[in-house]
Design an enzyme around this catalytic site. Structure first.
Site: not given
Ligand code: PRP
Ligand code: URA
Length: 209
Positions: A200, A203, A108, A104
């Protein structure tokens, strides 16, 4: 319209709490995601069709059930989807696996495709698209688009945590796709992160932050 199924089994909910906890280290996070994926695989396969066959027990011949219908395919969205793959394969060891690589764009929030490798008979299989996070829904929609372009028609989505915005977007773009989640959270924040979420997923799985 596709359905949203929240897998609310107590074991799933208990483990998800520690997945969310920012104090949970990489090793424990990875193990817990793996365990929840196995438990969710049990829920997502609840409706697979069965047929009767004859089996000889030590006592007599019996009619007994086996799974019938389409073979399964698992489609993890790289990279975080890989964290759930082995957990699902524990229950479905014969499933074939296709990979869809998407990230992603942080500005944006649009998905960027970088890798696709699917089983040659993917369109004949019932597919489970796997990704821990369903945020805006952009990555899920793009992955399902890839599969439908290859002629796939039976697709389910499996996520640990979804935002209402992502569920709505996937259902609007792909009304035939049912979504299975461990939790439906409150909302997205201004950076497109799920609130309260788990941060995340990629991560935390791979220790890259
Ligand atoms: C995360 C997550 C989903 C996507 C969800 O992946 O694993 O694929 O974001 O967001 P969306 O619903 O708004 O599209 P990310 O792009 O961080 O890539 P990674 O798996 O490589 O870490
Ligand atoms: N991707 C993640 O890994 N976490 C979020 O909260 C949103 C997208």
């Amino acid at each position: 319209m596709g359905k949203l199924v929240v897998c609310d089994h107590p074991l799933i909910q208990h483990k998800l709490t520690f997945i969310r906890d920012m104090q949970t280290n990489t090793k424990d996070f990875r193990e817990l995601v793996d365990e929840v994926a196995t438990l969710m695989a049990y829920e997502i396969t609840r409706e697979v069709p069965l047929e009767s066959i004859k089996v000889q027990t030590p006592v007599c011949e019996a009619e007994a059930k086996v799974i019938s219908g389409r073979m399964l395919g698992l489609i993890p969205i790289l990279r975080a989807g890989l964290g759930m793959l082995d957990g699902v394969l524990k229950l479905l060891p014969a499933a074939k696996v296709g990979h869809v690589g998407l990230f992603r764009d942080p500005q944006t929030l649009q998905p960027v495709e970088y890798y696709v490798k699917l089983p040659t008979d993917v369109q004949e299989r019932e597919l489970i698209v796997i990704d821990p996070m369903l945020a805006t829904g952009g990555s899920a929609i793009a992955a399902i688009d890839v599969l439908k372009k290859r002629g796939c028609t039976q697709i389910k989505m499996m996520n640990l945590i979804a935002a209402p915005e992502g569920v709505q977007a996937v259902h609007e773009a792909h009304p035939d796709v049912d979504i299975y989640v461990a939790a439906l959270d409150e909302r997205l924040d201004e950076h497109g992160y799920i609130v309260p979420g788990l941060g995340d997923a990629g991560d935390r799985l791979y220790g890259t932050k």
